[in-house]
Design an enzyme around this catalytic site. Structure first.
Site, PDB file in Angstrom:
ATOM      1  CG  HIS A 166      -0.694  -0.225   2.726  1.00  0.00           C
ATOM      2  ND1 HIS A 166       0.722  -1.025   3.042  1.00  0.00           N
ATOM      3  CD2 HIS A 166      -0.046   0.686   4.013  1.00  0.00           C
ATOM      4  CE1 HIS A 166       0.796  -0.757   4.299  1.00  0.00           C
ATOM      5  NE2 HIS A 166       0.731   0.578   4.380  1.00  0.00           N
ATOM      6  CG  HIS A 206      -0.276   4.319   5.199  1.00  0.00           C
ATOM      7  ND1 HIS A 206      -1.051   3.615   5.311  1.00  0.00           N
ATOM      8  CD2 HIS A 206      -1.171   4.928   4.406  1.00  0.00           C
ATOM      9  CE1 HIS A 206      -2.663   3.448   5.974  1.00  0.00           C
ATOM     10  NE2 HIS A 206      -2.850   4.148   4.579  1.00  0.00           N
ATOM     11  CG  ASP A 263       4.836   3.201   7.151  1.00  0.00           C
ATOM     12  OD1 ASP A 263       3.971   3.106   6.131  1.00  0.00           O
ATOM     13  OD2 ASP A 263       4.290   2.431   8.596  1.00  0.00           O
ATOM     14  CG  HIS A 264       4.215   0.481   4.212  1.00  0.00           C
ATOM     15  ND1 HIS A 264       4.432  -1.011   4.251  1.00  0.00           N
ATOM     16  CD2 HIS A 264       3.914   0.534   5.411  1.00  0.00           C
ATOM     17  CE1 HIS A 264       4.316  -1.345   5.809  1.00  0.00           C
ATOM     18  NE2 HIS A 264       3.664  -0.491   6.215  1.00  0.00           N
ATOM     19  CG  HIS A 293      -3.794  -0.584   6.844  1.00  0.00           C
ATOM     20  ND1 HIS A 293      -3.787  -0.770   8.362  1.00  0.00           N
ATOM     21  CD2 HIS A 293      -2.628  -0.072   5.811  1.00  0.00           C
ATOM     22  CE1 HIS A 293      -2.479   0.246   8.133  1.00  0.00           C
ATOM     23  NE2 HIS A 293      -2.222   0.498   7.436  1.00  0.00           N
ATOM     24  CG  ASP A 336       0.813  -1.565   7.370  1.00  0.00           C
ATOM     25  OD1 ASP A 336       1.756  -2.523   7.870  1.00  0.00           O
ATOM     26  OD2 ASP A 336       1.170  -0.478   7.576  1.00  0.00           O
ATOM     27  CG  HIS A 395       4.293  -2.533  10.335  1.00  0.00           C
ATOM     28  ND1 HIS A 395       2.888  -1.463  10.926  1.00  0.00           N
ATOM     29  CD2 HIS A 395       4.419  -2.010   9.237  1.00  0.00           C
ATOM     30  CE1 HIS A 395       3.007  -0.628  10.339  1.00  0.00           C
ATOM     31  NE2 HIS A 395       3.634  -0.526   9.312  1.00  0.00           N
TER      32      HIS A 395
HETATM   33 ZN    ZN Z   1       3.192   1.176   7.743  1.00  0.00          ZN
HETATM   34 ZN    ZN Z   2      -0.354   1.206   6.607  1.00  0.00          ZN
END
Ligand code: ZN
Ligand code: ZN
Length: 304
Positions: A60, A62, A64-65, A137, A208, A266
């Site tokens: 996905h 977000h 942080d990914h 998520h 996530d 994570h």
């Molecule tokens: Zn994440």
């Molecule tokens: Zn996420």
């Protein structure tokens, strides 16, 4: 050889102990990247994962990914890379990765293709497939299962000699399932000297997600499940609010799916590097659990 190197094992933002999400899967000389949080390129250098990959799979978008893909592409351009890269991700991939690929670079020096994948897609490779499955998520998110094709059964050379099958091409044809005719007129069938087909290895990465029956289904019987475990039981409510899992919830998924091993990743910055409370909570449900650390490599072996 099939192994996973954890490039980043933290949630949300990097800490001294954990970088944000990134996984390198290495299989028979090929490298595949899954997620690419900020700083992933430096983690690759640190942990000896080369830049020879050609595919990145995003769960996905977000931050942080995915923020790390911007700098990684830039560096590969500076290295005069010419080999194309394909970026896979769920809905939004074209828009978000397309924008990311134009940041800080006037023109990419090598071809970059962006592919939006959908739940249920099966990306066929020579000896394995990558199956895209649904996760939970509160965004457009997917998980990925790398499933090797079933291997040929074991060929029994002693039995072949006993049956008078001369070593050479006939052995190969029998191994692949053909019945062969010998010079003396006898026929030999594969059932006489080849064992049952053997399962390939499967590894599953959730990205996530809340614990989900869809993940259980996707992970059924997997050799390795890499499941997010952002929180411990002390933050169970927060896990629900933010669309994440607790360690015990991840362990329950592993248990219900009947996987061989579970790795938790994570991890929220609130936990220490070893996160003993998360480990204990998960192992109470599913003993074959470890908590990932940056730089950790896990080998996935065949079940014989
Ligand atoms: Zn994440
Ligand atoms: Zn996420």
């Amino acid at each position: 050889m099939l192994s996973v190197t954890f490039l980043g094992t933290g949630a949300a933002c990097p800490t001294v102990d954990r970088n944000v999400a990134g996984l390198a899967v290495q299989r028979e000389g090929e490298t595949l990247l899954f997620d690419c949080g900020e700083g992933t390129q430096r983690q690759m250098m640190r942990y000896g994962v080369g830049f020879s990959f050609t595919e990145v799979f995003f769960t996905h978008f977000h931050a942080d990914h995915m923020l790390g893909i911007i700098g990684l592409v830039r560096t590969m351009g500076l290295q005069d890379r010419t080999t194309p890269v394909t970026l896979y991700g769920p809905r939004g991939a074209q828009r978000i990765l397309g924008a990311a690929m134009s940041l800080g670079i006037e023109r990419n020096k090598f071809p970059i293709e962006i592919v939006e994948i959908q739940v249920g897609d099966r990306l066929q490779r020579h000896e394995y497939e990558i199956v895209v499955f649904e996760t939970d998520h509160r965004a457009d998110t997917v998980g990925y299962a790398l499933a090797e094709h079933t291997r040929l059964g074991r060929f029994n050379p002693e039995r072949a000699r006993e049956l008078g099958v001369p070593e050479g091409p006939l052995w190969g044809r029998l191994h692949k399932g053909e019945t062969v005719k010998l010079d003396d007129g006898r026929t030999v069938s594969p059932a006489d000297l080849v064992g049952a087909p053997r399962a390939g290895r499967t590894l599953v990465y959730t990205g996530d997600t809340r614990p989900s029956p869809l993940v259980v289904e996707a992970a059924r019987g997997a050799d390795l499940l890499i499941h997010e475990a952002t929180f411990g039981g002390d933050e169970a409510e927060r896990a629900v609010e933010t669309g994440h899992s607790t360690a015990a919830e991840a362990a329950r998924v592993a248990h219900d799916a009947g996987v061989r091993r579970l790795v938790l990743t994570h991890i929220s910055p609130r936990y220490t590097r070893d996160a003993p409370e998360l480990l204990a909570e998960a192992q109470a449900v599913f003993p074959e659990t470890v908590v990932a650390r940056d730089g950790m490599t896990v080998e996935v072996g065949f079940v014989e």
